[in-house]
Design an enzyme around this catalytic site. Sequence first.
Site: not given
Lengths: 267, 251
Positions: A45-47, A182-183
């Site tokens: 999960s990400t940003t 994050g990505s």
Amino acid sequence: MDGKEALDFGASSDFPSLLRRQGLLGPAAQIGPMNKRAEITPTESTTILAFKFSDGVLVAGDRRATSGNTVVYDRADKVLEIDRRSIMAIAGVPATAWEMARVLEHSFQFFRRTQLQEMSVDGKVRALSKLLRDNFGFALQGVGIVVPIFATYDVKVSPSARLYFYDAMGAQFEATDFAATGSGSPAVRGILYYENTWGKKPLQKIDQDEAVVVALRALDTASEADTATGGIDRHAKIFPVMKIVSADGILTLPEEKIAELFHKRVA
Amino acid sequence: MIEEPYRWVEAVATRRDYIEMQLATGSPVVALGYSEGILLLTVGQQKLFEIYDRIALGAIGHPGDIERLRMAAIELASSEGFTRSVADVSLRRLAYYSLSPVMKNAFEQIYGAPFLARLLFVEIGTSLADDLFLEVEYDGAINLHPSNGGNTPFAVLAASKKSAEQMAEFLRKRFQSGKDLSATLELALDTWTVGQSKTDEAMPAEDDIRRQWRERVGSGTISAAVLERNSNRAVRYRAVEASELAPLIAK
């Protein structure tokens, strides 16, 4: 009582080691030769972003959890309260990150209860670093990478707002103004750098509403190009989670407030 | 010599006298329910402790022994709360299942050292009826103080049985439920003063108690802590700050 026990004056009594003694927490992952990659695609999960503003530190995170190309969950909470004045926000594998947050939360409380004083900010920052280091073997095996941000407010020193980001091996870096992981973070870093340098005011001078708007715009931009970032779901009305840590403690911004600012200034 | 049962009984009785003598100078601890939760108060060295989110401890005894028991309680509660949830950390279980057997065992193993400590645990529940006042004696005996549906939400820890009885009797007469913190702090200090009277003295008259505050407290510092029922934080324990105690000291 054997000799070893007789010499144990409780000095080794930090919470993770207590858990390990009782078999409630696995040992640090071993880094050995790896013959094949992990066969499972972990949920990720990400940003996450965080920056200092006039009241303290704002930490924001989107709500999406993904596994490869699949969206697993659209209401994940990646911005976690650890104690009265500390927030940990996570990018990476939630299973590992939530466990880390839980260990960390209990570690700080365990320290306060046993040692009869709060753990210092440096101690807290280091505790998270240690957990990441212990997890590095799993990160290498592709099943447990976590890259967190840690924000806290140290009433004893000035400036009081403190912000740290980490790498997966556990190195900690103190951020002067902002941090993102994050990505979707490359886009976010660009925006925060731009705002801080050429915006109307530096980030540290803007008020709370302005800060929420900056965070919303940054997350919306990140989700534009990064499929792993949920951004703002206009149909399902899912907004990012935002928390503020200041001298008064932690404030979780109500969703209505975020929605209102979103419709007025972002949408 | 203790192969004979009678010798063993005698040795245990001697040991009981010895422990009582060691505890005889302890400063009492008072626990009282008030409008927003439970207050703990004592005078002297630090002996009010946070055990877990909803559990606090007051103690009389040797600091080393108190420390060992306190650490054990914190470790047990913390690992339970970590593996399961805060709601699964139960004072009853902590006392009956974990502490009591160990303390009884140490007390009766007459070649080993007993715990020189008397403990008073309090646990705040969601309502008055769920509050728990629980005393663990040095021999592992547990004294559960029923709050009678909130009518007698109090318990005391004293150096001797007689002092404890006097304090309890004083509270049965004077305690009123639902008072605010400042009124409860005063009553707690009154009760502490009653508990400080020499055991051969009669209970001091009401007027005398206030007069004795100053001399009994002496140079000791008053320390107090509360467990707050409707706090918006998970951790209900809070040390009462010096500013809240100031009016008490000024009297």
